[in-house]
Scaffold this active site. Sequence first.
Site, PDB file in Angstrom:
ATOM      1  N   ASN A 145     -40.763 -13.183   6.666  1.00 21.28           N
ATOM      2  CA  ASN A 145     -42.013 -13.950   6.631  1.00 21.28           C
ATOM      3  C   ASN A 145     -42.012 -14.724   5.313  1.00 21.28           C
ATOM      4  O   ASN A 145     -42.343 -14.181   4.261  1.00 21.28           O
ATOM      5  CB  ASN A 145     -43.193 -12.968   6.711  1.00 21.28           C
ATOM      6  CG  ASN A 145     -44.530 -13.680   6.691  1.00 21.28           C
ATOM      7  OD1 ASN A 145     -44.608 -14.894   6.506  1.00 21.28           O
ATOM      8  ND2 ASN A 145     -45.591 -12.914   6.883  1.00 21.28           N
ATOM      9  N   ARG A 152     -41.125 -15.273  11.116  1.00 21.90           N
ATOM     10  CA  ARG A 152     -42.496 -15.685  11.398  1.00 21.90           C
ATOM     11  C   ARG A 152     -42.609 -17.173  11.092  1.00 21.90           C
ATOM     12  O   ARG A 152     -42.217 -17.621  10.019  1.00 21.90           O
ATOM     13  CB  ARG A 152     -43.468 -14.920  10.507  1.00 21.90           C
ATOM     14  CG  ARG A 152     -44.877 -15.389  10.723  1.00 21.90           C
ATOM     15  CD  ARG A 152     -45.794 -14.861   9.672  1.00 21.90           C
ATOM     16  NE  ARG A 152     -47.145 -15.321   9.938  1.00 21.90           N
ATOM     17  CZ  ARG A 152     -48.032 -15.581   9.005  1.00 21.90           C
ATOM     18  NH1 ARG A 152     -47.727 -15.427   7.742  1.00 21.90           N
ATOM     19  NH2 ARG A 152     -49.234 -15.982   9.326  1.00 21.90           N
ATOM     20  N   HIS A 198     -52.880 -16.356  13.783  1.00 28.49           N
ATOM     21  CA  HIS A 198     -52.856 -14.878  13.854  1.00 28.49           C
ATOM     22  C   HIS A 198     -52.479 -14.409  15.265  1.00 28.49           C
ATOM     23  O   HIS A 198     -52.805 -13.287  15.650  1.00 28.49           O
ATOM     24  CB  HIS A 198     -54.239 -14.266  13.531  1.00 28.49           C
ATOM     25  CG  HIS A 198     -54.703 -14.431  12.117  1.00 28.49           C
ATOM     26  ND1 HIS A 198     -56.021 -14.651  11.804  1.00 28.49           N
ATOM     27  CD2 HIS A 198     -54.046 -14.384  10.945  1.00 28.49           C
ATOM     28  CE1 HIS A 198     -56.157 -14.749  10.493  1.00 28.49           C
ATOM     29  NE2 HIS A 198     -54.959 -14.597   9.952  1.00 28.49           N
ATOM     30  N   ARG A 203     -61.877 -19.388   2.286  1.00 25.59           N
ATOM     31  CA  ARG A 203     -62.014 -20.535   3.206  1.00 25.59           C
ATOM     32  C   ARG A 203     -63.416 -20.575   3.812  1.00 25.59           C
ATOM     33  O   ARG A 203     -63.960 -19.535   4.171  1.00 25.59           O
ATOM     34  CB  ARG A 203     -60.984 -20.428   4.327  1.00 25.59           C
ATOM     35  CG  ARG A 203     -59.590 -20.835   3.903  1.00 25.59           C
ATOM     36  CD  ARG A 203     -58.568 -20.530   4.976  1.00 25.59           C
ATOM     37  NE  ARG A 203     -57.796 -19.348   4.639  1.00 25.59           N
ATOM     38  CZ  ARG A 203     -56.929 -18.754   5.458  1.00 25.59           C
ATOM     39  NH1 ARG A 203     -56.734 -19.220   6.674  1.00 25.59           N
ATOM     40  NH2 ARG A 203     -56.264 -17.685   5.074  1.00 25.59           N
ATOM     41  N   GLU A 218     -47.650  -6.980  12.798  1.00 27.15           N
ATOM     42  CA  GLU A 218     -47.020  -8.237  13.180  1.00 27.15           C
ATOM     43  C   GLU A 218     -45.499  -8.133  13.088  1.00 27.15           C
ATOM     44  O   GLU A 218     -44.771  -8.704  13.896  1.00 27.15           O
ATOM     45  CB  GLU A 218     -47.545  -9.364  12.285  1.00 27.15           C
ATOM     46  CG  GLU A 218     -48.997  -9.697  12.594  1.00 27.15           C
ATOM     47  CD  GLU A 218     -49.702 -10.460  11.490  1.00 27.15           C
ATOM     48  OE1 GLU A 218     -49.941 -11.652  11.661  1.00 27.15           O
ATOM     49  OE2 GLU A 218     -50.042  -9.855  10.460  1.00 27.15           O
TER      50      GLU A 218
END
Length: 398
Positions: free
Chosen positions: A7, A91, A180, A241, A384
């Site tokens: 990743n 990823r 996601h 965010r 993940e």
Amino acid sequence: MKVLVINAGSSSLKYQLMDPDTEEVFAKGLCERIGIDGRLTHKVPATDGKYEFEIAMPTHAEAIQAVLDALTSPEHGVIKSMDEIDAVGHRVVHGGEKFACSVKIDQAVMDALEECIPLAPLHNPANITGIRACQNVMPNVPMVGVFDTAFHQTMPAKSYIYALPYEYYENDKVRRYGFHGTSHKYVAGRAAAMLGCPIEELKIITCHLGNGSSVSAVDSGKSVDTSMGFTPLAGVPMGTRSGDLDAGILEYLMNKYGYDMKKMMNVLNKESGVLGISGVSSDFRDIETAAEQGNQRAALALEAFQYSVKKLVGAYAAAMGGVDAIVFTAGVGENDGNTRMAIASGLEFMGVKMDAQANNVRGKEAVISAADSKVKVLLIPTNEELMIARDTAEIVGK
Ligand code: AMP
């Protein structure tokens, strides 16, 4: 089979070497400060070993080499040679509309990833660099790309279209993509397994609540709506965010303060969310501590976050015509019982009844709704890396 999961971020690179069948993790770690100086933290779960190294990493190539050296080291390695790595799963943040599932990486895929750069200018270049660096040091090892956006490609047009002139979708690919996806897919699958029910018969709302947060509606195992949008800026308020807001605010603030677009986007991405409201921190633990000490803005930040997730739970239940299970995952979802309770309480009218004692749990799979709750509420730690390793093994095995 041993799969290396990579990743790659702009200045960091996470890795795990694992067997997707047994789920054993042989080693995992993190390269940080790539392009600055370079630091590697390498962990070997079997021995509880943790090793830290300062290694020069001018580029991702040196970082990958450092990872391979750590994995094969006689002192703290877990394999004798690189040849034991059967495949690498990467990823990738944005697959655009091209990738609705994971794919074996070849030149055509690399070209398509390049085409997606304008859609994710911060993330995709790092992912591409990570893939190239691996290809250089492991030219004969098959590699697979696993996309954050892929799971959401099943959304119907009514969910993904923005009410803008249609040409912006047709010509410029402006639409909701959602992110996601690997996490939402993993926890939805685990929810079905925990409930002992085929996923095709379930309507699930998955709440991935972490530093970045998104909520998804998963009907019959397929994503039918999700809160993140064209970029991961949309949806609920996050650590830094803003989540959804009235676009008119941009014009107002830019005119008033003379901001250019770069400054404005920096405010929305880095200075907003629960950090912006609270003025305390982007970390939910700090905000909760401040709220407990009477900081009203911290309390408001938590309330606004929880309320925003709760509204989506209601919206997605309406969108799917019901809900069988609500799942909480990621840093906040897995660890913060107060937030889970605040989101899922008051929903008794739609069959959600929490069990306060069962909810007093962290970081492990659990049913946290009352035994007589019509809608099951589940805590499921996301994984993940396992999902990426499984997809990689499956595609390479074909
Ligand atoms: P993630 O992005 O999934 O790694 O999640 C990171 C977020 O999880 C951070 O904001 C942490 O503050 C939050 N988090 C981790 N542990 C806890 C906890 N015990 N209580 C509240 N928030 C937590």
